[in-house]
Design an enzyme around this catalytic site. Structure first.
Site, PDB file in Angstrom:
ATOM      1  N   ARG A 138      14.472   0.601  32.288  1.00 20.15           N
ATOM      2  CA  ARG A 138      14.501   0.279  30.852  1.00 20.15           C
ATOM      3  C   ARG A 138      13.331   0.938  30.119  1.00 20.15           C
ATOM      4  O   ARG A 138      12.211   0.953  30.609  1.00 20.15           O
ATOM      5  CB  ARG A 138      14.446  -1.241  30.671  1.00 20.15           C
ATOM      6  CG  ARG A 138      14.349  -1.660  29.215  1.00 20.15           C
ATOM      7  CD  ARG A 138      14.750  -3.087  29.003  1.00 20.15           C
ATOM      8  NE  ARG A 138      13.730  -4.046  29.381  1.00 20.15           N
ATOM      9  CZ  ARG A 138      13.852  -5.366  29.181  1.00 20.15           C
ATOM     10  NH1 ARG A 138      14.951  -5.854  28.634  1.00 20.15           N
ATOM     11  NH2 ARG A 138      12.891  -6.186  29.535  1.00 20.15           N
ATOM     12  N   ARG A 166       7.994  -1.110  29.299  1.00 16.49           N
ATOM     13  CA  ARG A 166       7.309  -2.367  28.983  1.00 16.49           C
ATOM     14  C   ARG A 166       6.386  -2.717  30.142  1.00 16.49           C
ATOM     15  O   ARG A 166       6.781  -2.600  31.300  1.00 16.49           O
ATOM     16  CB  ARG A 166       8.353  -3.483  28.814  1.00 16.49           C
ATOM     17  CG  ARG A 166       8.633  -3.830  27.376  1.00 16.49           C
ATOM     18  CD  ARG A 166       9.791  -4.772  27.228  1.00 16.49           C
ATOM     19  NE  ARG A 166       9.567  -6.119  27.781  1.00 16.49           N
ATOM     20  CZ  ARG A 166      10.372  -7.149  27.557  1.00 16.49           C
ATOM     21  NH1 ARG A 166      11.435  -6.990  26.781  1.00 16.49           N
ATOM     22  NH2 ARG A 166      10.133  -8.321  28.087  1.00 16.49           N
TER      23      ARG A 166
HETATM   24  P1  AMP Z   1      11.504 -11.410  26.556  1.00 15.81           P
HETATM   25  O1  AMP Z   1      11.320 -10.239  25.653  1.00 15.81           O
HETATM   26  O2  AMP Z   1      12.453 -12.424  26.033  1.00 15.81           O
HETATM   27  O3  AMP Z   1      11.811 -10.992  27.985  1.00 15.81           O
HETATM   28  O4  AMP Z   1      10.079 -12.167  26.608  1.00 15.81           O
HETATM   29  C1  AMP Z   1       8.931 -11.506  27.079  1.00 15.81           C
HETATM   30  C2  AMP Z   1       7.885 -12.535  27.488  1.00 15.81           C
HETATM   31  O5  AMP Z   1       7.525 -13.326  26.358  1.00 15.81           O
HETATM   32  C3  AMP Z   1       8.315 -13.513  28.545  1.00 15.81           C
HETATM   33  O6  AMP Z   1       8.206 -13.003  29.865  1.00 15.81           O
HETATM   34  C4  AMP Z   1       7.353 -14.670  28.283  1.00 15.81           C
HETATM   35  O7  AMP Z   1       6.057 -14.371  28.783  1.00 15.81           O
HETATM   36  C5  AMP Z   1       7.270 -14.672  26.764  1.00 15.81           C
HETATM   37  N1  AMP Z   1       8.304 -15.547  26.165  1.00 15.81           N
HETATM   38  C6  AMP Z   1       9.335 -15.169  25.341  1.00 15.81           C
HETATM   39  N2  AMP Z   1      10.063 -16.217  24.974  1.00 15.81           N
HETATM   40  C7  AMP Z   1       9.510 -17.299  25.565  1.00 15.81           C
HETATM   41  C8  AMP Z   1       9.824 -18.682  25.599  1.00 15.81           C
HETATM   42  N3  AMP Z   1      10.877 -19.192  24.930  1.00 15.81           N
HETATM   43  N4  AMP Z   1       9.026 -19.502  26.319  1.00 15.81           N
HETATM   44  C9  AMP Z   1       7.952 -19.037  26.978  1.00 15.81           C
HETATM   45  N5  AMP Z   1       7.606 -17.744  27.017  1.00 15.81           N
HETATM   46  C10 AMP Z   1       8.370 -16.869  26.312  1.00 15.81           C
END
Ligand code: AMP
Length: 237
Positions: A138, A166
């Site tokens: 990705r 990322r």
């Molecule tokens: P994502 O882009 O949704 O994969 O989120 C990236 C990172 O942001 C995750 O691995 C968490 O560290 C944090 N994160 C995003 N959404 C949440 C959530 N609802 N609760 C806790 N951590 C979150």
């Protein structure tokens, strides 16, 4: 499918939650769904990455946790989402991507949407070996954060920014994120299934096929009568 809110939702918003592990394609599908239905897509990961980029106090709190592949605390996340759902554009509904990630967050979301229309929960399911492969390849835009489609090659389609990996898509962190998903987020599937608000979508297909399945699931769940645009009938969880 029985919807959560105690009303038909006719004059209320369409509130959608996308569940699924990292790499399941939630972001792409949430974006397409939000655009099609004229709803805001609310990605908690994007909100946090933006805060990190802007160097806000939230960004400072979140960065280390995100880089380690762990979850930011429920209190912080619930506060962020509450504030976002209070904004005008979310009154007519929303597509949540990346929230809730724990049962505590799901219970808080229930309180927030109470009286605002039905909550439709879509669980995008993809086998783990496919997830690992997807995340390893990705790329996102280093400027605007958009996820790159396979054919973008060198630069971002939206802002021409440079494509990067990322930090949390590195091998070791991906394994941690998948473990965290199994431990803290998978119980959400049971939480919603017990209430009959959940639909399972096979995400291991071409993105357009998954999009058709998502639209069909929403139409069926809300009884909107919009004609499905192809794709197979999904399993009601
Ligand atoms: P994502 O882009 O949704 O994969 O989120 C990236 C990172 O942001 C995750 O691995 C968490 O560290 C944090 N994160 C995003 N959404 C949440 C959530 N609802 N609760 C806790 N951590 C979150």
């Amino acid at each position: 499918m029985r919807l959560h809110a105690g009303d038909s939702g006719a004059a209320l918003g369409l509130n959608v939650v996308m569940l699924g592990p990292p790499g399941a394609g939630k972001g792409t599908q949430a974006e397409r769904l939000a655009e099609r239905r004229g709803l805001p897509r609310i990605s908690t990961g994007d909100i946090l990455r933006e805060a990190v980029q802007q160097g806000t106090s939230l960004g400072a709190v979140a960065q280390q946790t995100m880089d380690a592949g762990r979850l930011v605390s429920d209190d912080v996340m619930i506060g962020i989402v509450q504030e976002r759902l209070d904004q005008d554009d979310a009154r007519k509904g929303f597509v949540l991507d990346g929230f809730p990630r724990t049962v505590e967050q799901a219970a808080a979301l229930d309180r927030m949407v109470n009286g605002r229309g039905p909550l439709v929960v879509l669980d995008v399911v993809v086998p783990e070996d496919v997830l690992v492969r997807r995340l390893a390849t990705r790329r996102i835009c280093g400027s605007c954060g958009a996820t790159a489609a396979v054919d973008w090659k060198q630069s971002c389609e939206k802002c021409a920014g440079q494509l990067v990996t990322r930090v949390d898509d590195s091998d070791e962190i991906v394994r941690e994120r998948l473990k965290v998903y199994q431990r803290q987020s998978k119980p959400l599937v049971d939480y919603y299934a017990a209430r009959g608000t959940l639909r399972s979508i096979d995400g291991n297909r071409a993105a357009d096929v998954v999009t058709a399945a998502v639209n069909q699931a929403i139409d069926e769940a809300t009884g909107s009568g919009l004609p499905p645009k192809g794709g197979s009938r999904e399993r009601e969880a």
